[in-house]
Design a protein around this motif. Structure first.
Motif, PDB file in Angstrom:
ATOM      1  N   TRP A 205       0.834  -1.214   0.000  1.00  0.00           N
ATOM      2  CA  TRP A 205       0.000   0.000   0.000  1.00  0.00           C
ATOM      3  C   TRP A 205       0.865   1.259   0.000  1.00  0.00           C
ATOM      4  CZ3 TRP A 205      -5.240   0.869  -0.340  1.00  0.00           C
ATOM      5  CH2 TRP A 205      -5.707   2.118   0.065  1.00  0.00           C
ATOM      6  N   ASN A 206       1.958   1.236   0.777  1.00  0.00           N
ATOM      7  CA  ASN A 206       2.788   2.436   0.955  1.00  0.00           C
ATOM      8  C   ASN A 206       3.883   2.595  -0.085  1.00  0.00           C
ATOM      9  OD1 ASN A 206       1.336   3.096   3.188  1.00  0.00           O
ATOM     10  ND2 ASN A 206       2.884   2.463   4.670  1.00  0.00           N
ATOM     11  N   ASP A 207       4.141   1.557  -0.885  1.00  0.00           N
ATOM     12  CA  ASP A 207       5.287   1.629  -1.783  1.00  0.00           C
ATOM     13  C   ASP A 207       5.126   2.683  -2.870  1.00  0.00           C
ATOM     14  OD1 ASP A 207       7.733   0.448  -3.217  1.00  0.00           O
ATOM     15  OD2 ASP A 207       6.169   0.510  -4.742  1.00  0.00           O
ATOM     16  N   LEU A 208       6.221   3.372  -3.136  1.00  0.00           N
ATOM     17  CA  LEU A 208       6.209   4.361  -4.218  1.00  0.00           C
ATOM     18  C   LEU A 208       7.089   3.917  -5.379  1.00  0.00           C
ATOM     19  CD1 LEU A 208       5.310   7.185  -5.166  1.00  0.00           C
ATOM     20  CD2 LEU A 208       7.347   8.098  -4.092  1.00  0.00           C
ATOM     21  N   LEU A 209       8.243   3.311  -5.058  1.00  0.00           N
ATOM     22  CA  LEU A 209       9.264   2.989  -6.059  1.00  0.00           C
ATOM     23  C   LEU A 209       8.738   2.087  -7.189  1.00  0.00           C
ATOM     24  CD1 LEU A 209      12.328   3.199  -6.678  1.00  0.00           C
ATOM     25  CD2 LEU A 209      12.619   1.114  -5.364  1.00  0.00           C
ATOM     26  N   ILE A 210       8.242   0.924  -6.828  1.00  0.00           N
ATOM     27  CA  ILE A 210       7.750  -0.027  -7.824  1.00  0.00           C
ATOM     28  C   ILE A 210       6.569   0.577  -8.572  1.00  0.00           C
ATOM     29  CG2 ILE A 210       6.915  -2.387  -8.186  1.00  0.00           C
ATOM     30  CD1 ILE A 210       9.553  -2.445  -6.819  1.00  0.00           C
ATOM     31  N   ALA A 211       5.692   1.247  -7.807  1.00  0.00           N
ATOM     32  CA  ALA A 211       4.476   1.795  -8.404  1.00  0.00           C
ATOM     33  C   ALA A 211       4.817   2.814  -9.485  1.00  0.00           C
ATOM     34  CB  ALA A 211       3.617   2.434  -7.313  1.00  0.00           C
ATOM     35  N   ILE A 212       5.800   3.652  -9.220  1.00  0.00           N
ATOM     36  CA  ILE A 212       6.136   4.707 -10.172  1.00  0.00           C
ATOM     37  C   ILE A 212       6.797   4.139 -11.417  1.00  0.00           C
ATOM     38  CG2 ILE A 212       7.971   6.427 -10.444  1.00  0.00           C
ATOM     39  CD1 ILE A 212       6.823   8.015  -8.355  1.00  0.00           C
ATOM     40  N   ILE A 213       7.609   3.098 -11.256  1.00  0.00           N
ATOM     41  CA  ILE A 213       8.346   2.559 -12.387  1.00  0.00           C
ATOM     42  C   ILE A 213       7.508   1.580 -13.212  1.00  0.00           C
ATOM     43  CG2 ILE A 213      10.354   1.158 -13.027  1.00  0.00           C
ATOM     44  CD1 ILE A 213      11.836   2.402 -10.688  1.00  0.00           C
TER      45      ILE A 213
ATOM     46  N   ALA B 223      17.051   3.096   1.084  1.00  0.00           N
ATOM     47  CA  ALA B 223      15.583   3.098   1.134  1.00  0.00           C
ATOM     48  C   ALA B 223      15.013   4.470   1.467  1.00  0.00           C
ATOM     49  CB  ALA B 223      15.091   2.047   2.134  1.00  0.00           C
ATOM     50  N   VAL B 224      15.495   5.500   0.794  1.00  0.00           N
ATOM     51  CA  VAL B 224      14.959   6.843   1.037  1.00  0.00           C
ATOM     52  C   VAL B 224      14.328   7.428  -0.231  1.00  0.00           C
ATOM     53  CG1 VAL B 224      16.456   7.386   2.990  1.00  0.00           C
ATOM     54  CG2 VAL B 224      17.254   7.856   0.676  1.00  0.00           C
ATOM     55  N   PHE B 225      14.097   6.567  -1.205  1.00  0.00           N
ATOM     56  CA  PHE B 225      13.572   7.041  -2.485  1.00  0.00           C
ATOM     57  C   PHE B 225      12.281   7.850  -2.329  1.00  0.00           C
ATOM     58  CE2 PHE B 225      10.896   6.584  -6.241  1.00  0.00           C
ATOM     59  CZ  PHE B 225      11.750   7.001  -7.241  1.00  0.00           C
ATOM     60  N   ALA B 226      11.332   7.297  -1.544  1.00  0.00           N
ATOM     61  CA  ALA B 226      10.019   7.952  -1.429  1.00  0.00           C
ATOM     62  C   ALA B 226      10.141   9.361  -0.839  1.00  0.00           C
ATOM     63  CB  ALA B 226       9.062   7.098  -0.597  1.00  0.00           C
ATOM     64  N   TYR B 227      11.043   9.527   0.138  1.00  0.00           N
ATOM     65  CA  TYR B 227      11.238  10.851   0.723  1.00  0.00           C
ATOM     66  C   TYR B 227      11.718  11.846  -0.338  1.00  0.00           C
ATOM     67  CZ  TYR B 227      11.296   8.710   5.449  1.00  0.00           C
ATOM     68  OH  TYR B 227      10.995   8.047   6.594  1.00  0.00           O
ATOM     69  N   VAL B 228      12.819  11.483  -1.020  1.00  0.00           N
ATOM     70  CA  VAL B 228      13.410  12.460  -1.931  1.00  0.00           C
ATOM     71  C   VAL B 228      12.570  12.647  -3.192  1.00  0.00           C
ATOM     72  CG1 VAL B 228      15.753  12.053  -1.100  1.00  0.00           C
ATOM     73  CG2 VAL B 228      14.944  10.805  -3.092  1.00  0.00           C
ATOM     74  N   TYR B 229      11.829  11.603  -3.570  1.00  0.00           N
ATOM     75  CA  TYR B 229      11.017  11.761  -4.778  1.00  0.00           C
ATOM     76  C   TYR B 229      10.002  12.887  -4.578  1.00  0.00           C
ATOM     77  CZ  TYR B 229       8.312  10.789  -8.919  1.00  0.00           C
ATOM     78  OH  TYR B 229       7.689  10.908 -10.133  1.00  0.00           O
ATOM     79  N   VAL B 230       9.343  12.901  -3.423  1.00  0.00           N
ATOM     80  CA  VAL B 230       8.314  13.919  -3.185  1.00  0.00           C
ATOM     81  C   VAL B 230       8.947  15.279  -2.876  1.00  0.00           C
ATOM     82  CG1 VAL B 230       6.383  14.606  -1.731  1.00  0.00           C
ATOM     83  CG2 VAL B 230       6.612  12.230  -2.457  1.00  0.00           C
TER      84      VAL B 230
END
Lengths: 273, 294
Positions: A205-213, B223-230
Motif C-alpha cells: 500500500w505504501n510503496d512508491l518505487l515499484i508503483a512509479i516505475i 531506502a529513502v527514495f520515497a522521501y526524496v522523490y516527493v
C-alpha cells in the motif's frame, strides 16, 4: 504533590514529543477544512468556518478513489500469492527433511536485506519487452516476490514452535501433510499470519518505487504514485492537497487506532527485517 | 498411514524457489551482465568496464553518494531522541500508554503522504516559517524546500521525525523485558533518574541500539527514495540537491534510458548492501539473545 512535581519535567518532554508527532496530522486536517482564501490569510489557526468543499473536489473531480482501488487490487493480489507460497515453503522448511533445506532458508532470509531498487533495472527491461509494464499482474508478481522472504522467515520460526505431538497424533489419524498444514498448523499460527497481513499490506500500500516505475499508465496509478503526481499539479492549492492527504491517510489511521496492538507489532516486525 | 514421499518437500518449496528466482535471482544475474554491456532496448554489445568508468567519473554519482552518506548523520540524533522518549515512557508516567500511541503515529503514515504534508509546512511562505518569524527567529526562516543548500537537511528532518518513532517502540519493547527488580532496588538505594538510566538501563540496551543503528544505516543508504522523490519534486531538486543513489539509478533507467549505467550503479549498491548483511544478522542475533537471556 511532591511526586507530581517530580513528574512535571517528564510530562513536559513527552507532551512536546507528542506535539511534534501530531503537528503534521493536525495541520493536514485543519487546512483541509479551510477555503483557499482563508489559508492565504491564516495558515496556523483552526478553520473559522470549516468547509467540506475540498473533500468533495478531491473525491469527485480527481481519480483518487480509482487510485485507491488500484492499490487495493495490488495489495490483495500480492498478499494472497505471497501468503500461499510462504505457508507451503515454511511448512516444508520447518517440518520436513530434505536436501538444501538450510541453504534455501539462508538464501531466502538474506534476500530481505537486498534493496528493491537493485532488482528493478532487469525487471523493467524484461517487462518492457514482454508487455508487462502497467499491468496489475506484472506489479503483483514483483510485490509478492519482495514480501515473500520475510514471510518465509517469520512463518518458519513460528511453525517450528508447534509441538511435535500434534503432528504425530495427526499422522496417526491418517492426515497427510497438506491437511496437517491447513487444519492444524495454520489455525495455530493466526497471530503470525495477522502480523504478516499487516506488514505485507502496508508494504504494498505504501510503496512508491515499484508503483512509479512499473505502473506508468494513468489508469493503473496507485494511491501513493497518484499522490506524488497530484501534489505537483495542485502546487498552490494547499487546502485541496491536504484534503487529498486526509483521505489517503484515513484508512491507515483508522486501522491503527482500532487495532494498535497488531499494528505496532506488525510495523516493528516489518521494519526490523 | 501415509508416508511422506521424498519428492513432497520439493513440491512444497517449488513455488517459493520459482518466485524468488524470478524476482531476485534473475535480476541479480542480469545487473552484473548489463553492467558490462551497452544496453540499448533489451540487450547490447559487451563493453568491459566502460559503464563503471562512466558512472565513477560522473560528478552527479559522487554527489548522490555523498548525499546518502550525509543522511547517516541523522542516525545519532534518532538514537538519542528515541532513547530519551523510550526511557520516559518506561517510567510509566501517568498516561504513558496514550503517549505511546501518539508518538508512533509518524511511523503509521505513509512516506509519500507525510512528505507532501511536510513540503507544504516547510514552504517559504508556509506555517513553519510563519511560526519562526513570530518567535523573532527570522534568521531561521529558511527556504527549506527551494534552496539547494537546505533541501537535503529538510529531508533529514523528515526522516528523523518518522524513523525515531520506530526507535522508540523498539527500545521500549526491549526495556519492558528488563528485570525490574534491579531497577526497583536501585530506586530504594536512592539512585536518581539519570543514574538509573545511565548505569542500569543503558548498558542493557547495547544489543537493540546496535540493531537499530544497522537497520537505519541500511535505510539511509538504500531506502529513502520515497522521501526524496516527493520533496525533490520528482527531480531530486532543487538542482541536484536531493539526488541519492536510488534516484540516480531511477534517473538512468527511466529518464535517460541507459540500463547499462543504471546496472553498474545497482551492482555497486548491491555490493554495499551485501557488506551490510553480516552486521545486520549479527546484530539481530545478538538482540535476540539479549531478549532470551533476560
Amino acid at each position: 504533590m511532591n511526586k507530581l512535581l517530580a513528574a512535571l519535567p517528564k510530562h513536559a518532554v513527552l507532551l512536546f514529543a507528542s506535539f511534534l508527532a501530531l503537528v503534521p496530522t493536525i495541520f493536514m486536517i485543519s487546512t483541509a477544512l479551510k477555503t483557499e482564501q482563508e489559508y492565504a490569510i491564516d495558515k496556523l489557526g483552526f478553520p473559522s468556518m470549516p468547509v467540506l468543499e475540498n473533500f468533495r473536489a478531491v473525491l469527485l473531480d480527481s481519480p483518487f478513489l480509482w487510485w485507491m482501488l488500484n492499490s487495493l487490487i495490488l495489495v490483495a493480489g500480492a498478499v494472497v500469492i505471497s501468503t500461499i507460497v510462504s505457508c507451503l515453503a515454511a511448512y516444508a522448511i520447518a517440518r520436513m527433511e530434505f536436501k538444501g533445506r538450510n541453504m534455501l532458508l539462508a538464501i531466502s532470509t538474506s534476500l530481505m536485506a537486498v534493496p528493491p531498487i537493485v532488482m528493478i533495472v532487469p525487471l523493467f527491461v524484461l517487462y518492457s519487452r514482454i508487455g508487462l509494464i502497467s499491468t496489475y499482474q506484472g506489479a503483483i508478481l514483483i510485490y509478492a516476490g519482495l514480501i515473500t522472504p520475510f514471510s518465509v522467515y517469520l512463518l518458519t520460526t513460528f511453525f517450528r514452535t508447534v509441538p511435535n505431538e500434534l503432528f504425530e497424533s495427526a499422522r496417526m489419524d491418517g492426515a497427510n501433510d497438506f491437511i496437517i498444514l491447513v487444519k492444524i498448523v495454520l489455525p495455530l499460527s493466526a497471530p503470525a499470519l495477522v502480523t504478516l497481513l499487516v506488514v505485507n499490506s502496508l508494504y504494498v500500500w505504501n510503496d512508491l518505487l515499484i508503483a512509479i516505475i512499473f505502473l506508468q499508465d494513468d489508469a493503473k496509478r496507485t494511491l501513493m504514485a497518484g499522490i506524488s503526481v497530484f501534489q505537483g499539479r495542485y502546487n498552490n492549492q494547499v487546502p485541496l492537497t491536504m484534503a487529498g492527504m486526509v483521505i489517503a491517510s484515513a484508512p491507515m489511521l483508522i486501522l491503527y487506532i482500532s487495532f494498535q496492538k497488531y499494528f505496532i507489532r506488525g510495523l516493528m516486525a516489518g521494519a526490523v527485517k | 498411514m501415509t508416508r511422506t514421499s521424498r519428492l513432497t518437500p520439493y513440491l512444497y518449496v517449488a513455488p517459493l524457489v520459482l518466485l524468488i528466482a524470478f524476482v531476485f535471482g534473475y535480476p541479480l544475474v542480469r545487473i552484473f551482465e548489463f553492467s558490462f554491456k551497452m544496453v540499448r532496448g533489451i540487450d547490447g554489445p559487451w563493453i568491459g568496464f566502460r559503464n563503471y568508468q562512466l558512472v565513477l567519473g560522473q560528478d552527479l554519482f559522487w554527489e548522490s553518494v555523498l548525499h546518502n552518506v550525509q543522511l547517516l548523520l541523522a542516525i545519532p540524533v534518532m538514537v538519542i531522541v528515541s532513547l530519551l522518549v523510550a526511557i520516559l515512557l518506561y517510567e510509566r508516567v501517568a498516561g504513558w500508554k496514550l503517549y505511546r500511541i501518539i508518538v508512533f503515529v509518524p511511523f503509521v503514515l505513509a512516506i509519500p503522504i507525510i512528505a507532501v504534508v511536510m513540503k507544504r509546512m516547510f514552504q517559504f511562505s508556509g506555517p513553519v516559517n510563519e511560526v519562526l518569524r513570530w518567535l523573532s527567529l527570522d534568521f531561521m526562516a529558511l527556504d527549506w524546500i527551494g534552496s539547494s543548500d537546505v533541501a537535503l537537511w529538510t529531508v533529514m528532518i523528515l526522516i528523523i521525525w518518522r524513523e525515531s518513532a520506530l526507535g522508540i517502540i523498539l527500545f521500549l519493547a526491549r526495556m519492558m523485558s528488563l528485570d525490574e527488580s534491579v531497577i526497583e532496588a536501585a530506586k530504594l538505594e536512592g539512585a536518581n533518574w539519570w543514574q538509573r538510566a545511565r548505569y542500569i538501563i543503558l548498558p542493557q540496551m547495547r544489543g537493540v541500539i546496535e540493531f537499530f543503528v544497522v537497520v537505519s544505516t541500511i535505510t539511509m543508504l538504500s531506502a529513502v527514495f520515497a522521501y526524496v522523490y516527493v520533496i525533490g519534486g520528482g527531480r531530486g531538486g532543487p538542482g541536484t540537491a536531493t539526488v541519492v543513489v536510488e534516484f540516480y539509478i531511477f534517473n538512468a533507467l527511466i529518464r535517460t534510458s541507459l540500463p547499462g549505467i543504471a546496472s553498474a550503479a545497482s551492482v555497486m549498491l548491491f555490493l554495499v548492501s551485501v557488506a551490510l548483511i553480516f552486521p545486520l544478522f549479527r546484530a539481530r542475533r545478538r538482540a535476540a539473545q539479549d531478549e532470551a537471556t533476560r
